[in-house]
Design a protein around this motif. Structure first.
Motif, mmCIF file in Angstrom:
data_model
loop_
_atom_site.group_PDB
_atom_site.id
_atom_site.type_symbol
_atom_site.label_atom_id
_atom_site.label_comp_id
_atom_site.label_asym_id
_atom_site.label_seq_id
_atom_site.Cartn_x
_atom_site.Cartn_y
_atom_site.Cartn_z
ATOM 1 N N GLY A 341 8.658 40.964 -47.975
ATOM 2 C CA GLY A 341 7.720 41.120 -49.083
ATOM 3 C C GLY A 341 6.282 40.900 -48.667
ATOM 4 N N THR A 342 6.055 39.905 -47.817
ATOM 5 C CA THR A 342 4.691 39.653 -47.330
ATOM 6 C C THR A 342 4.183 40.840 -46.532
ATOM 7 N N GLY A 383 0.841 44.579 -54.401
ATOM 8 C CA GLY A 383 1.258 43.838 -53.225
ATOM 9 C C GLY A 383 1.825 42.472 -53.575
ATOM 10 N N ALA A 384 1.193 41.790 -54.530
ATOM 11 C CA ALA A 384 1.706 40.478 -54.960
ATOM 12 C C ALA A 384 3.010 40.643 -55.742
ATOM 13 N N MET A 385 3.073 41.668 -56.544
ATOM 14 C CA MET A 385 4.235 41.886 -57.400
ATOM 15 C C MET A 385 5.496 42.151 -56.595
ATOM 16 N N ASP A 389 9.371 40.464 -56.910
ATOM 17 C CA ASP A 389 10.401 41.396 -57.340
ATOM 18 C C ASP A 389 11.586 41.343 -56.376
ATOM 19 N N GLY A 390 11.292 41.250 -55.095
ATOM 20 C CA GLY A 390 12.356 41.137 -54.103
ATOM 21 C C GLY A 390 13.114 39.829 -54.200
ATOM 22 N N MET A 391 12.402 38.728 -54.430
ATOM 23 C CA MET A 391 13.050 37.427 -54.523
ATOM 24 C C MET A 391 14.044 37.371 -55.677
#
Length: 473
Positions: A341-342, A383-385, A389-391
């Motif tokens: 995600g990062t 980018g933050a979202m 969302d993945g977590m």
């Protein structure tokens, strides 16, 4: 320190196993989003003003697809448990039970969507839409009718989708994700050809805009379903004789599925309702927000690979009754999700300009709004979202693989319906932030979901295994 005491995420064997499963699963899941992205890109080049009709059609379509995928996930979980104890050759009854459910669901949902689409969109865009002077509501009957027409065509694909889904889940549980990926990308290539024919007007065919997109998607779905079913027949024990099911097996299979279905309805329904809210603002707001969410959705397919692989690994360990393996498999999935995600979030920000130009003609204007620059301006929020969302996806999959059904579902309902939708409405319409407010509201929703699902997974790690945690050889 002995190697067996190392955390899972620094044990090379665990990492390699996760990658071996997650990469092909992510690639195959990405095919689903690539079909949607292809549709959006072709529309963006030839008829960008019609994207809202496709996005809004995904309110009933997304809910039905999410519901059916959730109901069928039990096929993957129970097959993985059997694989974990070496009984996968007896898993045919699991698949056959899922196939009957998939066929019945596909037909029933097709009828439901066809019957309800027109009154649903008339109600949303004609009867309850907030009063506005913006261009989108100048002709609300046109918006409602166009969206319903696209939805009717897409609904025809539902039986093909449900059958391909149950086949894909079964193949993945038997550790054949690469085959699923190959078939899925064959469907993507076919979808591109059909998009160019029906939307781009190639080979002398008339340009059909959003309806052309729906025709391309429907045809591709059935092609994928046929190929998947043939693969299952010849390469798996799906139609071999199986021993009599253990007491309660069918109930367990569908209990896992029901919980996942509720979560999917909350997540997919919540996100697709945001497209309705964005349309209430303006067609330009819907288009800008919709294209940005398309990118977030594309990133989500990476997480689906990690989440599905984590689910398989957790379910295998759960079937063996090995608590340490269950905990380590879940934590490795979360660690991989955060790292991915990062990286994806940074890529969205760095390449925001070329990505926006890829999605839509850089000269495109709707209601006087330059679409491409507006999309680029939202990439920081996207980018933050994508991280959170993945977590939420990986953590909820890991919980369901341990037959924890209702807690993830309640978190999804609360996060998306009680947090995200009100936040989008308030920030987008009441505060007047438009597409930016929509992204802010969506970010708040997935932040809550991702945080709570991960905390729930860690709370479970501190407790003993419960449920059907050790299949007998």
């Amino acid at each position: 320190m002995r190697s067996m005491n190392w955390p899972a995420w620094v044990r090379l064997g665990d990492i390699v196993d996760l990658l071996r499963l997650s990469v092909p699963i992510a690639i195959s899941r990405m095919a689903m989003m690539l079909m949607s992205m292809t549709d959006a890109v072709v529309l963006g080049q030839f008829a960008p003003g019609e994207l809202p009709f496709v996005l809004n059609s995904w309110l009933p379509m997304g809910v039905t697809l999410g519901f059916s995928m959730g109901i069928l996930i039990g096929v993957q979980v129970l097959t993985s448990e059997m694989l974990g104890v070496g009984r996968h050759a007896q898993s045919g009854r699991i698949f056959r039970r899922g196939l009957v459910a998939a066929t019945a669901l596909g037909v029933a949902l097709l009828a439901l969507v066809v019957l309800t689409a027109e009154p649903l969109f008339h109600w949303l865009f004609v009867e309850i839409a907030p009063s506005s002077d913006s261009a989108n509501l100048a002709n609300p009957e046109y918006v409602a009718a166009s969206t319903a027409s696209v939805t009717h065509i897409l609904a025809l694909a539902l039986p093909g989708f449900t059958i391909s889904t149950v086949c894909g889940l079964y193949l993945e549980a038997l550790r054949r994700p690469t085959l699923v990926a190959i078939i899925s990308y064959g469907g993507v290539l076919l979808n591109i050809v059909l998009d160019l024919a029906y939307v781009g007007g190639f080979w002398g065919l008339p340009q059909m805009g959003a309806e052309g997109v729906a025709i391309a998607t429907t045809g591709s779905r059935y092609a994928i379903a046929v190929a998947m079913f043939v693969a299952v027949i010849f390469l798996t024990p799906a139609f071999r004789a199986s021993p009599k099911a253990e007491p309660g097996e069918a109930k367990r299979q569908f209990e896992v599925g029901i919980g996942s279905a509720i979560s999917n309805v909350a997540e997919w329904g919540g996100f697709n309702l945001t497209f309705t809210i964005a349309t209430w603002i303006s067609l330009s707001a819907n288009t800008v927000y919709g294209y940005t969410i398309q990118l977030v959705g594309f990133c989500f397919m990476f997480y689906m690979g990690i989440a599905s692989a984590t689910s398989v690994r957790v379910a295998e360990a759960f079937g063996r009754g090995n608590k340490d393996e269950v905990v380590n498999a879940g934590r490795l999935g979360i660690a991989a999700t955060i790292l991915t995600g990062t990286t994806l979030g940074l890529l969205l920000v760095v390449f925001r300009e070329p990505l926006s130009h890829l999605l839509v003609n850089k000269e495109a204007l709707i209601d006087g709004v330059a679409i491409a620059p507006a999309i680029a301006s939202l990439m920081f929020l996207a980018g933050a979202m994508t991280l959170f969302d993945g977590m939420q996806a990986t953590a909820s999959f890991a919980l369901r693989a341990q037959e924890i059904v209702w807690s993830p579902s309640l978190i999804h309902i609360g996060s998306f319906f009680l947090v995200m939708l009100p936040a989008c409405y308030w920030l987008g319409i009441v505060e007047g932030h438009g597409a930016k407010g929509m992204m802010e509201g969506a970010l708040i929703g997935v932040f809550v979901a991702g945080t709570l699902q991960t905390l729930m997974l860690e709370l479970k790690a501190a407790r003993p295994l419960k449920g059907h945690a050790a299949l007998k050889l």
